[in-house]
Write an enzyme that holds these catalytic residues in place. Structure first.
Site, PDB file in Angstrom:
ATOM      1  CG  ASP A 150       3.197   0.257   9.662  1.00  0.00           C
ATOM      2  OD1 ASP A 150       3.446   1.464   9.858  1.00  0.00           O
ATOM      3  OD2 ASP A 150       2.059  -0.200   9.544  1.00  0.00           O
TER       4      ASP A 150
ATOM      5  CD  GLU B  44      -0.574   5.339   8.622  1.00  0.00           C
ATOM      6  OE1 GLU B  44      -1.373   6.234   8.334  1.00  0.00           O
ATOM      7  OE2 GLU B  44      -0.152   4.509   7.776  1.00  0.00           O
TER       8      GLU B  44
END
Lengths: 369, 369
Positions: B68, B140
């Site tokens: 991400d 994350e």
């Protein structure tokens, strides 16, 4: 004997009327006037409702009030209570003395008085000593562009012309003269985004706003004397917003500030005062500016209204549409039921005794009692 | 000769992968591994993708990276440029040296290296000196509850067990040892609503936050030495929100603060440090707490990785999932392409030379070059 003003106020509170959502309450007002005051000319402009007598009197009194309220704060439902809250014991309680709920003070109590006054002007038209216009208008609690009176002055000025305008904003049945100006600005603070673990690579826009916020929070506003009345000014941060994500140094923050200023200077001066506090702002944009209105106590009709009724006078601290009437050459004052200091609070209320007192003053002034 | 790592990184940037929206990029990774590294066991858990060699080696290296990115900041599209930005003249420009775009540094360059490493481990499996696990995981950049590695450790610990974990967070091809802790709290400031023309009837919650904001903006964070490495701490307001309407004194304001602290103390100590600055807060709630990880430089595998490659070492300032591996007993370090100081900025980029260098170090360590 007028109808039960407290009960009518409760009926009006029970109709939600957040700004821009006034259709239901406008329908109620229009239908009630059609039923109970059919001889008045009733005109609807959007959700604004205007009703006028046309008895050919030399002078015309306009009584105005806004239909909208601020957002609810767990006070949507009207609730009538005895007056034990005011320091009396249970033995002294009179059921039904006080009415709590959103808009009780600001200003559905005033709307109830206006409806009842229009009905009396219909029923007792032969006794009128001046013509009467009642104006129920939208969107007073939000930005200027939506204000119903603004629209009426721009598009139908004849409907709102008068020799004296009385706005039924909550004044505790005092005459509140003139009004303070209101200036709302948005200050933007700009920085540079970075990872929050390495803030020295960026520039935190929220941190950059800290000096301006501290300046405003610490600012002791002045009191200013005009026509012998003391106007107490204020400055408040009313909105603050900034942030991207929990691990990002924010690059933008927006602070909205509302300044209330005495009718002693213009909005440009007020803007300069506010801007001086906004240390570090990248830009300052005016969101809304409403000029102050002078008290105008020497005007003959205002003097007559105050003198005949022996009313107490004090300055109006909040901005009201009296400034709009004044700027269109119509003398205006604030006079209505409800404590202005509890407007916009969760616990706002209105008392039966004030509703009745305000009604009596206005009914006497137009000649129907 | 590995494939063009810069071009592969550009392909990965072109697939948007905001946190919790990683399905498209997980599909890409899974399909590419199936096509180019079919001998590895490939497992998908949600949008997490894990691929493992099973050659029976005594030791296993895990290389991990998150799929991400933070939200875009006008940098959605990958853009390859020459290196004129770095002070060289036009005559020295080499086309295609640098790649700009969201996630270039954090951490699609690292993902490109991981994909290529898995392909080499497939193609040259006979040369492997240890087994390899590559872990592509979700979320994350947002709160702990969503973190893909958290889910894998909780539900499939065997998939993420290893003797050394290398996280390909951007380090500029340095070894960044350990990591600082990260603590995010939300402070609430409570006041009393009132009309903004009569603020003395209320209590402005945004004004009440001004001292805490000033304390944090003025706070000079410390540098702390651990294992000879200097950890530079920080504290930032990352979100601030309050306000009801332009004419209402606000009764609530919420401030979110992110604190980064050295691996010298625990999160309770960090919370006490932050709380001491939050003058006037009604409540302080922990939103996210991630412990710090010690540098662990004396661990034999870490010493081997650093020593064999003669890598430069510095402390990791941002929190990374090395702390999660450490807390599960797996030695871990950060090592990846991209400058950590430009992560989460609009202008983040990665250079071809760093991608190639990181790939070479890892490929050499597992034995495929």
């Amino acid at each position: 004997m007028p109808p039960d003003l407290l009960a009518l106020t409760a009926d009006l509170i029970a109709i939600p009327s957040l700004s821009l959502k006034e259709t239901a309450i406008a329908d109620f007002v229009e239908a009630r006037l059609a039923e109970r005051a059919p001889s008045l000319d009733c005109i609807r402009v959007g959700d604004n409702v205007i009703a006028r007598t046309n008895s050919g009197h030399e002078r015309r009194l306009l009584v105005g009030g806004h239909l909208d309220t601020v957002p609810a704060d767990q006070n949507e439902n009207p609730r009538i209570e005895g007056d034990s809250l005011f320091g009396l014991g249970a033995a002294d309680m009179i059921e039904g003395d006080s009415l709590f709920g959103l808009g009780a003070a600001d200003m559905k109590g005033g709307l109830a008085v206006m409806l009842t006054l229009a009905e009396a002007a219909h029923a007792l038209s032969a006794r009128l000593r001046l013509d009467l216009t009642v104006v129920f208008y939208v969107a007073e609690e939000i930005t200027e562009e939506h204000n119903g009176l603004r629209v009426l002055f721009a598009e139908h000025p004849n409907l709102v012309s008068a020799d004296l305008a009385i706005l039924m904003e909550p004044t505790g049945a005092w005459v509140e003269a003139g009004c303070q100006g209101s200036l709302t600005v948005e200050a933007t603070f700009t920085g540079v985004r970075a990872h929050s673990a390495r803030p020295w690579m960026g520039d935190n826009a929220i941190h950059s706003a800290s000096k301006a916020l501290a300046n405003i929070a610490a600012h002791n506003s002045d009191s200013v004397i005009v026509d012998g009345l003391e106007y107490r000014e204020s400055i408040q941060v009313v909105h603050f917003e900034g942030g991207v994500a929990n691990n990002v140094v924010p690059d933008s923050a927006r602070m909205r500030i509302n300044r209330r200023f005495a009718p002693a200077y213009d909005t440009e001066t007020a803007l300069a005062q506010v801007s001086a506090l906004l240390e570090g702002a990248t830009s300052v944009v005016v969101i809304n500016e409403s000029p102050a209105a002078p008290p105008n106590l020497m005007n003959p009709l205002i003097a007559e209204f105050i003198g005949t009724n022996d009313l107490a006078v004090r300055p109006k601290l909040g901005w009201t549409d009296v400034a709009r009437f004044t700027s269109h050459g119509i003398p205006a004052l604030n006079f209505g039921p409800g404590n202005p200091e509890i407007a916009h609070t969760r616990g706002e209320f209105v008392e039966r005794v004030e509703l009745d007192a305000c009604y009596a003053v206005l009914a006497r002034f137009i000649g129907v009692i």
